[in-house]
Design a protein around this motif. Structure first.
Motif, PDB file in Angstrom:
ATOM      1  N   SER A  96       0.856  -1.192   0.000  1.00 54.08           N
ATOM      2  CA  SER A  96       0.000   0.000   0.000  1.00 54.08           C
ATOM      3  C   SER A  96       0.885   1.232   0.000  1.00 54.08           C
ATOM      4  O   SER A  96       2.111   1.142  -0.114  1.00 54.08           O
ATOM      5  CB  SER A  96      -0.920  -0.005   1.230  1.00 54.08           C
ATOM      6  N   THR A 108      -9.166   4.066  -2.713  1.00 54.13           N
ATOM      7  CA  THR A 108     -10.211   3.199  -3.248  1.00 54.13           C
ATOM      8  C   THR A 108      -9.578   2.010  -3.950  1.00 54.13           C
ATOM      9  O   THR A 108      -8.463   2.086  -4.454  1.00 54.13           O
ATOM     10  CB  THR A 108     -11.106   3.957  -4.239  1.00 54.13           C
ATOM     11  N   THR A 111      -8.150  -4.093  -1.061  1.00 57.88           N
ATOM     12  CA  THR A 111      -8.817  -4.539   0.156  1.00 57.88           C
ATOM     13  C   THR A 111      -8.396  -3.651   1.314  1.00 57.88           C
ATOM     14  O   THR A 111      -7.350  -2.994   1.278  1.00 57.88           O
ATOM     15  CB  THR A 111      -8.454  -6.001   0.476  1.00 57.88           C
ATOM     16  N   THR A 112      -9.214  -3.641   2.364  1.00 56.10           N
ATOM     17  CA  THR A 112      -8.955  -2.778   3.506  1.00 56.10           C
ATOM     18  C   THR A 112      -7.876  -3.376   4.391  1.00 56.10           C
ATOM     19  O   THR A 112      -7.973  -4.529   4.831  1.00 56.10           O
ATOM     20  CB  THR A 112     -10.232  -2.571   4.327  1.00 56.10           C
ATOM     21  N   THR A 116      -4.700   1.581   5.465  1.00 58.27           N
ATOM     22  CA  THR A 116      -5.251   2.115   4.223  1.00 58.27           C
ATOM     23  C   THR A 116      -5.630   0.952   3.314  1.00 58.27           C
ATOM     24  O   THR A 116      -5.487  -0.223   3.694  1.00 58.27           O
ATOM     25  CB  THR A 116      -4.222   3.027   3.535  1.00 58.27           C
ATOM     26  N   GLN A 117      -6.114   1.267   2.112  1.00 61.45           N
ATOM     27  CA  GLN A 117      -6.427   0.223   1.139  1.00 61.45           C
ATOM     28  C   GLN A 117      -5.129  -0.380   0.588  1.00 61.45           C
ATOM     29  O   GLN A 117      -4.159   0.342   0.339  1.00 61.45           O
ATOM     30  CB  GLN A 117      -7.257   0.787  -0.006  1.00 61.45           C
ATOM     31  N   GLU A 118      -5.135  -1.700   0.401  1.00 59.31           N
ATOM     32  CA  GLU A 118      -3.947  -2.413  -0.024  1.00 59.31           C
ATOM     33  C   GLU A 118      -4.163  -3.102  -1.365  1.00 59.31           C
ATOM     34  O   GLU A 118      -5.263  -3.586  -1.656  1.00 59.31           O
ATOM     35  CB  GLU A 118      -3.563  -3.459   1.029  1.00 59.31           C
ATOM     36  N   VAL A 131      -5.015   0.010  -6.559  1.00 61.07           N
ATOM     37  CA  VAL A 131      -5.526   0.917  -5.536  1.00 61.07           C
ATOM     38  C   VAL A 131      -5.236   2.333  -5.985  1.00 61.07           C
ATOM     39  O   VAL A 131      -4.138   2.624  -6.488  1.00 61.07           O
ATOM     40  CB  VAL A 131      -4.878   0.652  -4.166  1.00 61.07           C
ATOM     41  N   TYR A 133      -5.089   6.327  -4.820  1.00 62.29           N
ATOM     42  CA  TYR A 133      -5.009   7.272  -3.706  1.00 62.29           C
ATOM     43  C   TYR A 133      -5.122   8.687  -4.276  1.00 62.29           C
ATOM     44  O   TYR A 133      -4.452   9.011  -5.265  1.00 62.29           O
ATOM     45  CB  TYR A 133      -3.682   7.136  -2.964  1.00 62.29           C
TER      46      TYR A 133
END
Length: 430
Positions: A96, A108, A111-112, A116-118, A131, A133
């Motif tokens: 991430s 976005t 996965t969470t 942060t989202q990874e 992902v 950002y």
């Protein structure tokens, strides 16, 4: 993994590196990086070279279609830009990105994770997911980014980089204050690694052990870096072919009287006291915030010091200048009737060198000595001596003030070290 090279081989590396630099193959005063506001990055693995003769597995971010970099690409944007970073993953575990100092980051996809989202690891049938950002770069300054997924391992492995946010309408200022103006700027992203952990990461990638079995609390760094290179490789040209995964060099150069902006980043997990010979620096900002007592005051809380203690995850902006003040002699070897040079310290104009130099046969010569103590001047050197100072500049070592960080796996000198060159007026610094 931990092979050594002998002294003669190391000296050859120094000579090659500096000759490449002085041949004009890429040394300049602009910071290398990617210009935004949109960046498409991939996290992947490759190997870097170190001057002790080792090749070390690293993980890093890199532009899509390019190679991974250590450190990751420097992301350069303007104040007010809406920054978008699209990250895909080619590593065998989730990764991430986190952005300390940036406000309102939206992530976005993927996965969470914990922070942060990874982006998940690719499989035989599924590529690594993307992902995205986004954030608005509201504040000018120097920032860092890194992996927010098991950072104890992933930052050690190389998933770290820098962000530069330039103030609106002032590309030659660090912040929205005329007191932060500079002539040249350089990045100093400081990191360290323990190659033993990287061997374990190779084993985990091969399935011999699990990544959870890697205990980073046992880390004992033996290699120290500026912008992903150890000394003397810091002196070699940027984007040099034989270090494809370490494209950034670090060789600051200025003329007398000019201002140099140091953008210092604590990219690793340890503290590094970074020391500048030749003069103090004036620290004007920390963590992307100007050291000012009130909005519009400018850096009135700036700190003047000879060493900046760079903490892990922190960033510092500092100004440096040099004109020979306090040396007590004319740096050009002028007579009193000679005209002043640009940036010359006038009170010492025409003052003779206060010592008598020994005869040539009584001197020991360094490769950077021009044969003369005066800026822009040359003198007689014995055959085979000197040769690494094409312009008659004055060289100052800039380095970590922790002695153990001046080696490449116990080979001295090296590590977190580079040189500042004071160039004579008229020598181009591009």
């Amino acid at each position: 993994m931990n092979s050594r090279i002998d002294k003669s081989a190391w000296l050859t590396t120094v000579v090659v590196a500096v000759l490449l630099l002085l041949g004009g193959t890429g040394a300049h005063a602009a910071i290398d990086g990617l210009t935004g506001p949109t960046f498409n990055l991939t996290a992947s693995a490759s190997y870097i070279d170190t001057p002790d003769g080792a090749r070390v597995l690293m993980w890093g971010y890199g532009p899509v279609g390019g190679v991974m970099q250590y450190p990751g690409p420097t992301l350069i944007v303007n104040q007010g830009d809406t920054v978008t970073i699209n990250l895909t993953n080619q590593l065998p575990l989730p990764v991430s990105m986190v952005f300390p100092g940036q406000e309102g980051v939206v992530a976005t996809g993927g996965t969470t994770g914990l922070l942060t989202q990874e982006s998940n690891a690719p499989t035989a049938v599924t590529p690594g997911d993307m992902v995205t950002y986004t954030f608005v770069a509201n504040h000018p300054g120097t920032y860092t980014y890194s992996s927010g997924t098991r950072p104890d391992l992933q930052v050690e492995m190389g998933l770290v980089g820098a962000i530069i946010v330039r103030p609106n309408g002032a590309p030659k200022q660090a912040y929205n204050s005329a007191a932060t103006a500079f002539d040249h700027e350089y990045l100093f992203l400081l990191t360290e690694i323990d190659p033993a952990l990287h061997v374990l990461a190779e084993q985990a990638t091969a399935g011999v052990i699990t990544f959870d079995a890697i205990d980073t609390t046992r880390a004992k760094p033996v290699l120290w870096f500026i912008n992903g290179r150890n000394g003397p490789d810091t002196l070699a040209a940027a984007n040099i072919a034989w270090m494809p995964n370490q494209p950034y060099n670090c060789l600051p150069r200025i003329h007398p009287g000019e201002k140099l902006l140091l953008r210092l980043v604590g990219g690793g997990r340890e503290m590094h006291p970074f020391h500048t010979h030749g003069n103090n620096t004036m620290q004007i900002a920390r963590d992307g915030r100007l050291l000012e007592s009130a909005p519009g005051a400018g850096p009135d809380l700036a700190v003047d010091d000879y060493t900046t203690t760079v903490m892990p995850g922190a960033t510092y902006d500092a100004l440096f200048s040099w004109n020979g003040a306090g040396l007590g002699w004319d740096i050009y070897g002028h007579a009193a009737s000679d005209p002043l040079q640009p940036g010359e310290y006038a009170p010492d104009h025409g003052k003779p060198l206060p010592v008598t130099l020994p005869e040539t046969q009584d001197l020991t010569f360094g490769g950077f000595y021009s044969g003369s103590p005066f800026l822009g001047a040359f003198g007689v050197l014995p055959p085979g001596e000197g040769g690494l100072n094409a312009n008659g500049g004055l060289f100052y070592m800039w380095h970590s003030h922790t002695e153990r960080e001046l080696v490449n796996f116990d080979i001295f000198p090296g590590g977190m070290m580079t040189m500042l060159i004071i160039e004579p007026p008229g020598v181009p610094i591009e």
